[in-house]
Design a protein around this motif. Structure first.
Motif, PDB file in Angstrom:
ATOM      1  N   GLY A   1      10.650 142.942  76.027  1.00  0.00           N
ATOM      2  CA  GLY A   1       9.346 143.096  76.433  1.00  0.00           C
ATOM      3  C   GLY A   1       9.289 144.697  76.824  1.00  0.00           C
ATOM      4  N   GLY A   2      10.452 145.774  75.903  1.00  0.00           N
ATOM      5  CA  GLY A   2      10.719 147.610  76.028  1.00  0.00           C
ATOM      6  C   GLY A   2       9.808 148.101  75.181  1.00  0.00           C
ATOM      7  N   PHE A   3       9.247 149.270  75.212  1.00  0.00           N
ATOM      8  CA  PHE A   3       8.600 150.757  75.164  1.00  0.00           C
ATOM      9  C   PHE A   3       9.442 152.009  74.689  1.00  0.00           C
ATOM     10  CE2 PHE A   3       4.604 153.695  75.807  1.00  0.00           C
ATOM     11  CZ  PHE A   3       4.672 153.887  74.932  1.00  0.00           C
TER      12      PHE A   3
ATOM     13  N   LEU B   1       3.453 138.993  74.807  1.00  0.00           N
ATOM     14  CA  LEU B   1       3.523 138.511  74.314  1.00  0.00           C
ATOM     15  C   LEU B   1       5.043 137.593  74.268  1.00  0.00           C
ATOM     16  CD1 LEU B   1       2.706 139.755  70.517  1.00  0.00           C
ATOM     17  CD2 LEU B   1       1.875 137.529  71.435  1.00  0.00           C
ATOM     18  N   ALA B   2       5.704 138.931  75.081  1.00  0.00           N
ATOM     19  CA  ALA B   2       7.347 138.864  75.405  1.00  0.00           C
ATOM     20  C   ALA B   2       7.435 138.145  76.634  1.00  0.00           C
ATOM     21  CB  ALA B   2       7.662 140.656  76.364  1.00  0.00           C
TER      22      ALA B   2
ATOM     23  N   GLU C   1       9.347 134.480  74.961  1.00  0.00           N
ATOM     24  CA  GLU C   1      11.129 134.697  76.208  1.00  0.00           C
ATOM     25  C   GLU C   1      11.705 133.030  75.436  1.00  0.00           C
ATOM     26  OE1 GLU C   1      11.677 136.619  79.545  1.00  0.00           O
ATOM     27  OE2 GLU C   1      13.112 136.438  79.421  1.00  0.00           O
ATOM     28  N   ALA C   2      10.509 131.812  76.563  1.00  0.00           N
ATOM     29  CA  ALA C   2      11.207 130.726  76.163  1.00  0.00           C
ATOM     30  C   ALA C   2      11.950 129.883  75.009  1.00  0.00           C
ATOM     31  CB  ALA C   2      10.749 129.484  77.044  1.00  0.00           C
ATOM     32  N   ASP C   3      10.878 130.664  73.706  1.00  0.00           N
ATOM     33  CA  ASP C   3      11.542 130.331  72.145  1.00  0.00           C
ATOM     34  C   ASP C   3      12.506 131.405  72.104  1.00  0.00           C
ATOM     35  OD1 ASP C   3       9.311 128.027  71.910  1.00  0.00           O
ATOM     36  OD2 ASP C   3       8.249 129.833  72.025  1.00  0.00           O
ATOM     37  N   GLY C   4      13.034 132.329  72.722  1.00  0.00           N
ATOM     38  CA  GLY C   4      13.191 133.386  71.919  1.00  0.00           C
ATOM     39  C   GLY C   4      13.243 134.238  71.280  1.00  0.00           C
ATOM     40  N   ILE C   5      12.337 134.243  71.248  1.00  0.00           N
ATOM     41  CA  ILE C   5      11.287 135.166  69.913  1.00  0.00           C
ATOM     42  C   ILE C   5      11.100 137.348  71.321  1.00  0.00           C
ATOM     43  CG2 ILE C   5       9.203 136.155  68.798  1.00  0.00           C
ATOM     44  CD1 ILE C   5       8.850 132.632  68.504  1.00  0.00           C
ATOM     45  N   LEU C   6      11.551 137.950  70.141  1.00  0.00           N
ATOM     46  CA  LEU C   6      12.274 139.128  71.459  1.00  0.00           C
ATOM     47  C   LEU C   6      10.635 140.009  70.322  1.00  0.00           C
ATOM     48  CD1 LEU C   6      15.397 141.476  71.027  1.00  0.00           C
ATOM     49  CD2 LEU C   6      12.854 142.276  70.319  1.00  0.00           C
ATOM     50  N   CYS C   7      10.155 140.696  71.204  1.00  0.00           N
ATOM     51  CA  CYS C   7       9.070 141.021  71.265  1.00  0.00           C
ATOM     52  C   CYS C   7       9.361 142.730  72.016  1.00  0.00           C
ATOM     53  CB  CYS C   7       8.060 140.926  71.724  1.00  0.00           C
ATOM     54  SG  CYS C   7       7.729 139.037  71.191  1.00  0.00           S
ATOM     55  N   THR C   8       9.165 143.843  71.196  1.00  0.00           N
ATOM     56  CA  THR C   8       9.187 144.947  71.239  1.00  0.00           C
ATOM     57  C   THR C   8       7.765 145.897  71.142  1.00  0.00           C
ATOM     58  OG1 THR C   8      11.734 144.454  71.967  1.00  0.00           O
ATOM     59  CG2 THR C   8      10.643 146.833  71.269  1.00  0.00           C
TER      60      THR C   8
END
Ligand code: NDP
Length: 256
Positions: free
Chosen positions: A244-246, A192-193, A197-204
């Motif tokens: 994109g982190g854990f 998902l990250a 990313e191009a949409d500026g939506i952070l995924c963690t």
């Protein structure tokens, strides 16, 4: 708790009937930095007594029915949330609902594996996919990365770390369905990250610690208050570097 939540217009939490989800909703609602709207989802709100008590006290909490493994329920919830958030979109989606199917190599069945995957790995992906138009709406109104703009937080577990399941640590918790479902959720987060990313939506992906809930059990070292005050502080401070982190609830990066 992080004051950053006051810049966050709306937060939606799955599995808010009890445990960590309920604590997230309660802690956000009580905070003087509360987001504009707190959307608490539960598969059977009529049975979520503590959540309903919170709603009576805090008018910015909205309960929405959502069974995370039912696509029709996900679609209906998205319509309800759209009506709640309007043109502002949804700023922060916390995929928290989860189950723990415990089975070692001797006991594990294909059905148990599928059951744990359905709730812990597939559901967060399908929910994120369905709510994407609302997340994109929120993201389009701001710049940078974080909950002030748009974010997807997946509640994962240290037990989903492939790297940590080795050596001395590997002797504990031989739970095939749960561990593999959280490892898959970690990959869902990473995929998902890449895509959002191009949409500026952070995924963690965040590990909340070992917590005293129905799932964590009475021997866990952390109370729900301790875990969630730390988790919310981490979420509130997320930025580009965390995409994109854990992460652990104390903000350190965990090995995949
Ligand atoms: P609990 O078992 O206490 O609560 C689970 C929540 O998920 C409940 O609200 C439950 O709703 C909901 N849920 C389960 N299935 C569904 C479904 N199909 N649709 C909607 N809601 C559903 O767990 P925790 O609060 O402890 O855990 C929350 C998250 O944190 C989970 O993802 C878990 O894996 C993770 N986690 C927890 C740890 C801990 O030590 N507690 C450690 C690491 C990670 P209902 O009341 O209707 O059953």
């Amino acid at each position: 708790m992080a004051s950053a939540f006051q810049n966050c217009r709306s937060v939606m939490v799955t599995g808010a009937s009890r445990g960590l989800g309920l604590q997230i909703v309660g802690s956000l609602a009580k905070s003087c930095h509360c987001p504009g709207k707190v959307i608490a989802t539960a598969r059977e709100p009529s049975r979520a007594k503590e959540l309903r008590c919170l709603v009576e006290k805090y008018p910015n909490i909205h309960i929405v029915t959502l069974d995370v493994v039912n696509q029709e329920s996900i679609a209906n919830a998205a319509k309800e949330v759209e009506a709640l958030v309007g043109e502002e979109g949804l700023s922060c989606l916390i995929n928290n609902a989860g189950i723990n199917v415990v089975a070692n190599l001797e006991k594990v069945t294909a059905e148990q594996m599928m059951q744990n995957f359905e709730t812990n790995s597939v559901a967060p992906l399908m929910i994120t996919k369905t709510f994407l138009p609302l997340l994109k709406k929120a993201a389009a109104r701001s710049t940078g990365m974080g909950i002030h703009r748009a974010a997807v937080i997946n509640m994962t577990s240290l037990l989903g770390s492939v790297e940590l399941n080795w050596g001395a640590n590997a002797n504990n918790f031989k739970w095939y369905p749960y561990r593999t479902s959280k490892a898959a959720l970690n990959m869902v987060t990473r995929c998902l990250a890449v895509d959002l990313e191009a949409d500026g939506i952070l995924c963690t992906a965040i590990h909340p610690g070992w917590v005293r809930t129905d799932m964590g059990g009475a021997e866990a070292p952390l109370s729900t208050e301790e875990s969630i005050s730390s988790v919310l502080s981490v979420i509130g401070n997320l930025s580009e570097k965390d995409h994109g982190g854990f992460l652990r609830y104390t903000a350190e990066t965990l090995p995949w």
